[in-house]
Design a protein around this motif. Structure first.
Motif, PDB file in Angstrom:
ATOM      1  N   CYS A  66       0.845  -1.193   0.000  1.00  0.00           N
ATOM      2  CA  CYS A  66       0.000   0.000   0.000  1.00  0.00           C
ATOM      3  C   CYS A  66       0.879   1.240   0.000  1.00  0.00           C
ATOM      4  O   CYS A  66       2.085   1.169   0.253  1.00  0.00           O
ATOM      5  CB  CYS A  66      -0.951   0.006   1.198  1.00  0.00           C
ATOM      6  SG  CYS A  66      -0.155   0.011   2.812  1.00  0.00           S
ATOM      7  N   ARG A  67       0.255   2.364  -0.287  1.00  0.00           N
ATOM      8  CA  ARG A  67       0.932   3.665  -0.232  1.00  0.00           C
ATOM      9  C   ARG A  67       0.266   4.479   0.867  1.00  0.00           C
ATOM     10  O   ARG A  67      -0.959   4.612   0.905  1.00  0.00           O
ATOM     11  CB  ARG A  67       0.815   4.410  -1.557  1.00  0.00           C
ATOM     12  CG  ARG A  67       1.563   5.750  -1.574  1.00  0.00           C
ATOM     13  CD  ARG A  67       1.325   6.555  -2.833  1.00  0.00           C
ATOM     14  NE  ARG A  67       0.007   7.175  -2.744  1.00  0.00           N
ATOM     15  CZ  ARG A  67      -1.006   6.953  -3.580  1.00  0.00           C
ATOM     16  NH1 ARG A  67      -0.866   6.107  -4.581  1.00  0.00           N
ATOM     17  NH2 ARG A  67      -2.164   7.554  -3.427  1.00  0.00           N
ATOM     18  N   VAL A  68       1.076   5.025   1.757  1.00  0.00           N
ATOM     19  CA  VAL A  68       0.572   5.837   2.857  1.00  0.00           C
ATOM     20  C   VAL A  68       0.932   7.297   2.584  1.00  0.00           C
ATOM     21  O   VAL A  68       2.072   7.602   2.242  1.00  0.00           O
ATOM     22  CB  VAL A  68       1.174   5.392   4.209  1.00  0.00           C
ATOM     23  CG1 VAL A  68       0.709   6.297   5.345  1.00  0.00           C
ATOM     24  CG2 VAL A  68       0.835   3.937   4.498  1.00  0.00           C
ATOM     25  N   THR A  69      -0.059   8.166   2.737  1.00  0.00           N
ATOM     26  CA  THR A  69       0.161   9.598   2.608  1.00  0.00           C
ATOM     27  C   THR A  69      -0.297  10.246   3.903  1.00  0.00           C
ATOM     28  O   THR A  69      -1.414  10.009   4.368  1.00  0.00           O
ATOM     29  CB  THR A  69      -0.651  10.187   1.433  1.00  0.00           C
ATOM     30  OG1 THR A  69      -0.282   9.496   0.232  1.00  0.00           O
ATOM     31  CG2 THR A  69      -0.386  11.672   1.263  1.00  0.00           C
ATOM     32  N   VAL A  70       0.573  11.055   4.485  1.00  0.00           N
ATOM     33  CA  VAL A  70       0.260  11.802   5.698  1.00  0.00           C
ATOM     34  C   VAL A  70       0.353  13.280   5.329  1.00  0.00           C
ATOM     35  O   VAL A  70       1.352  13.703   4.745  1.00  0.00           O
ATOM     36  CB  VAL A  70       1.254  11.482   6.842  1.00  0.00           C
ATOM     37  CG1 VAL A  70       0.855  12.197   8.124  1.00  0.00           C
ATOM     38  CG2 VAL A  70       1.365   9.987   7.061  1.00  0.00           C
ATOM     39  N   LEU A  78      -4.120  14.430   8.165  1.00  0.00           N
ATOM     40  CA  LEU A  78      -4.869  13.514   7.312  1.00  0.00           C
ATOM     41  C   LEU A  78      -3.999  12.305   7.003  1.00  0.00           C
ATOM     42  O   LEU A  78      -2.834  12.459   6.648  1.00  0.00           O
ATOM     43  CB  LEU A  78      -5.238  14.213   6.006  1.00  0.00           C
ATOM     44  CG  LEU A  78      -5.929  15.561   6.147  1.00  0.00           C
ATOM     45  CD1 LEU A  78      -5.876  16.329   4.843  1.00  0.00           C
ATOM     46  CD2 LEU A  78      -7.349  15.349   6.598  1.00  0.00           C
ATOM     47  N   VAL A  79      -4.558  11.125   7.142  1.00  0.00           N
ATOM     48  CA  VAL A  79      -3.836   9.893   6.823  1.00  0.00           C
ATOM     49  C   VAL A  79      -4.638   9.147   5.778  1.00  0.00           C
ATOM     50  O   VAL A  79      -5.833   8.895   5.966  1.00  0.00           O
ATOM     51  CB  VAL A  79      -3.630   9.011   8.075  1.00  0.00           C
ATOM     52  CG1 VAL A  79      -2.899   7.721   7.714  1.00  0.00           C
ATOM     53  CG2 VAL A  79      -2.877   9.777   9.162  1.00  0.00           C
ATOM     54  N   GLU A  80      -3.978   8.811   4.673  1.00  0.00           N
ATOM     55  CA  GLU A  80      -4.599   8.047   3.589  1.00  0.00           C
ATOM     56  C   GLU A  80      -3.796   6.784   3.358  1.00  0.00           C
ATOM     57  O   GLU A  80      -2.566   6.826   3.374  1.00  0.00           O
ATOM     58  CB  GLU A  80      -4.566   8.809   2.275  1.00  0.00           C
ATOM     59  CG  GLU A  80      -5.332  10.059   2.233  1.00  0.00           C
ATOM     60  CD  GLU A  80      -5.274  10.673   0.847  1.00  0.00           C
ATOM     61  OE1 GLU A  80      -6.250  11.315   0.489  1.00  0.00           O
ATOM     62  OE2 GLU A  80      -4.266  10.513   0.130  1.00  0.00           O
ATOM     63  N   VAL A  81      -4.486   5.703   3.133  1.00  0.00           N
ATOM     64  CA  VAL A  81      -3.829   4.443   2.782  1.00  0.00           C
ATOM     65  C   VAL A  81      -4.464   3.959   1.482  1.00  0.00           C
ATOM     66  O   VAL A  81      -5.658   3.656   1.446  1.00  0.00           O
ATOM     67  CB  VAL A  81      -3.969   3.393   3.903  1.00  0.00           C
ATOM     68  CG1 VAL A  81      -3.308   2.084   3.501  1.00  0.00           C
ATOM     69  CG2 VAL A  81      -3.359   3.930   5.204  1.00  0.00           C
ATOM     70  N   ALA A  82      -3.659   3.944   0.427  1.00  0.00           N
ATOM     71  CA  ALA A  82      -4.127   3.532  -0.896  1.00  0.00           C
ATOM     72  C   ALA A  82      -3.639   2.123  -1.181  1.00  0.00           C
ATOM     73  O   ALA A  82      -2.491   1.780  -0.894  1.00  0.00           O
ATOM     74  CB  ALA A  82      -3.600   4.495  -1.958  1.00  0.00           C
ATOM     75  N   ASP A  83      -4.527   1.301  -1.746  1.00  0.00           N
ATOM     76  CA  ASP A  83      -4.145  -0.051  -2.120  1.00  0.00           C
ATOM     77  C   ASP A  83      -4.722  -0.384  -3.488  1.00  0.00           C
ATOM     78  O   ASP A  83      -5.403   0.433  -4.090  1.00  0.00           O
ATOM     79  CB  ASP A  83      -4.563  -1.063  -1.048  1.00  0.00           C
ATOM     80  CG  ASP A  83      -6.066  -1.139  -0.839  1.00  0.00           C
ATOM     81  OD1 ASP A  83      -6.807  -1.245  -1.846  1.00  0.00           O
ATOM     82  OD2 ASP A  83      -6.511  -1.109   0.319  1.00  0.00           O
ATOM     83  N   ARG A  84      -4.460  -1.582  -3.974  1.00  0.00           N
ATOM     84  CA  ARG A  84      -4.868  -1.967  -5.324  1.00  0.00           C
ATOM     85  C   ARG A  84      -6.186  -2.718  -5.403  1.00  0.00           C
ATOM     86  O   ARG A  84      -6.588  -3.153  -6.472  1.00  0.00           O
ATOM     87  CB  ARG A  84      -3.766  -2.798  -5.968  1.00  0.00           C
ATOM     88  CG  ARG A  84      -2.535  -1.970  -6.221  1.00  0.00           C
ATOM     89  CD  ARG A  84      -1.534  -2.710  -7.042  1.00  0.00           C
ATOM     90  NE  ARG A  84      -0.398  -1.834  -7.276  1.00  0.00           N
ATOM     91  CZ  ARG A  84       0.813  -2.250  -7.495  1.00  0.00           C
ATOM     92  NH1 ARG A  84       1.059  -3.539  -7.532  1.00  0.00           N
ATOM     93  NH2 ARG A  84       1.779  -1.388  -7.693  1.00  0.00           N
ATOM     94  N   SER A  85      -6.869  -2.878  -4.286  1.00  0.00           N
ATOM     95  CA  SER A  85      -8.162  -3.553  -4.289  1.00  0.00           C
ATOM     96  C   SER A  85      -9.274  -2.533  -4.465  1.00  0.00           C
ATOM     97  O   SER A  85      -9.260  -1.480  -3.832  1.00  0.00           O
ATOM     98  CB  SER A  85      -8.369  -4.310  -2.973  1.00  0.00           C
ATOM     99  OG  SER A  85      -9.690  -4.787  -2.893  1.00  0.00           O
TER     100      SER A  85
END
Length: 173
Positions: A66-70, A78-85
């Motif tokens: 996953c990719r984490v963006t803070v 803001l915390v985002e967690v992006a994945d491929r699902s």
């Protein structure tokens, strides 16, 4: 002299491994502390739990990375967690007899809410902590993401098409 505020962000990849979740949550908390985000120690603990839960979900249910963006806006972390699902996150009810699956309930309780949206390559799950106030965090606020950003919160038709989790509200302590 007045301090000039500049939005800050940190983006990093997480891949399944023995200490992957621990390293991700430690980095998120360290970034918040390093930026001087005014969160009480208890709120930093809550941030640590929420980060662990969302990163764990992404690694377990979406292909092991996953990719984490803070992002720190000056008022909100803001915390985002992006994945491929592209599968929607599932928040189980407290009465379910399964031994796991209550991570999003924890995020809902500790961060006050969470949201998600489908993207071209999967989905993004996000939550926020607000420094110093208990105001709500309305979806689609211009302050949360730059105008025109593909990562803005879903509203209207996007939300109706499956782009929201539990209502996202600010958390502060």
């Amino acid at each position: 002299m007045e301090r000039v505020y500049r939005p800050q962000s940190d983006v990093f990849q997480v891949t399944t491994g023995a200490d992957a979740v621990r390293h991700a949550r430690d980095r998120i908390v360290a970034v918040a502390i390093g930026w001087g985000v005014p969160l009480a120690p208890e709120a930093l603990g809550d941030l640590r739990v929420c980060a662990s839960e969302v990163v764990t979900n992404a690694l377990e249910h979406a292909g092991g990375e996953c990719r984490v963006t803070v992002r720190w806006t000056g008022r909100r972390l803001l915390v985002e967690v992006a994945d491929r699902s592209r599968r929607a996150p599932v928040m189980l009810s407290p009465g379910d007899e399964l031994p796991s699956g209550r991570g999003l309930l924890l995020v809902q309780a500790l961060a006050g809410g969470w949201e998600w949206e489908r993207t071209e390559s999967g989905k993004v799950v996000r939550f926020a902590f607000t420094a110093g106030t208990a105001e709500s965090f309305p979806a689609g606020t211009a302050e949360s993401f730059p105008a025109g950003s593909a990562e803005s919160f879903p509203t209207g038709a996007a939300a109706a098409a499956g782009g929201c989790g539990a209502p996202l509200v600010a958390h502060s302590r």
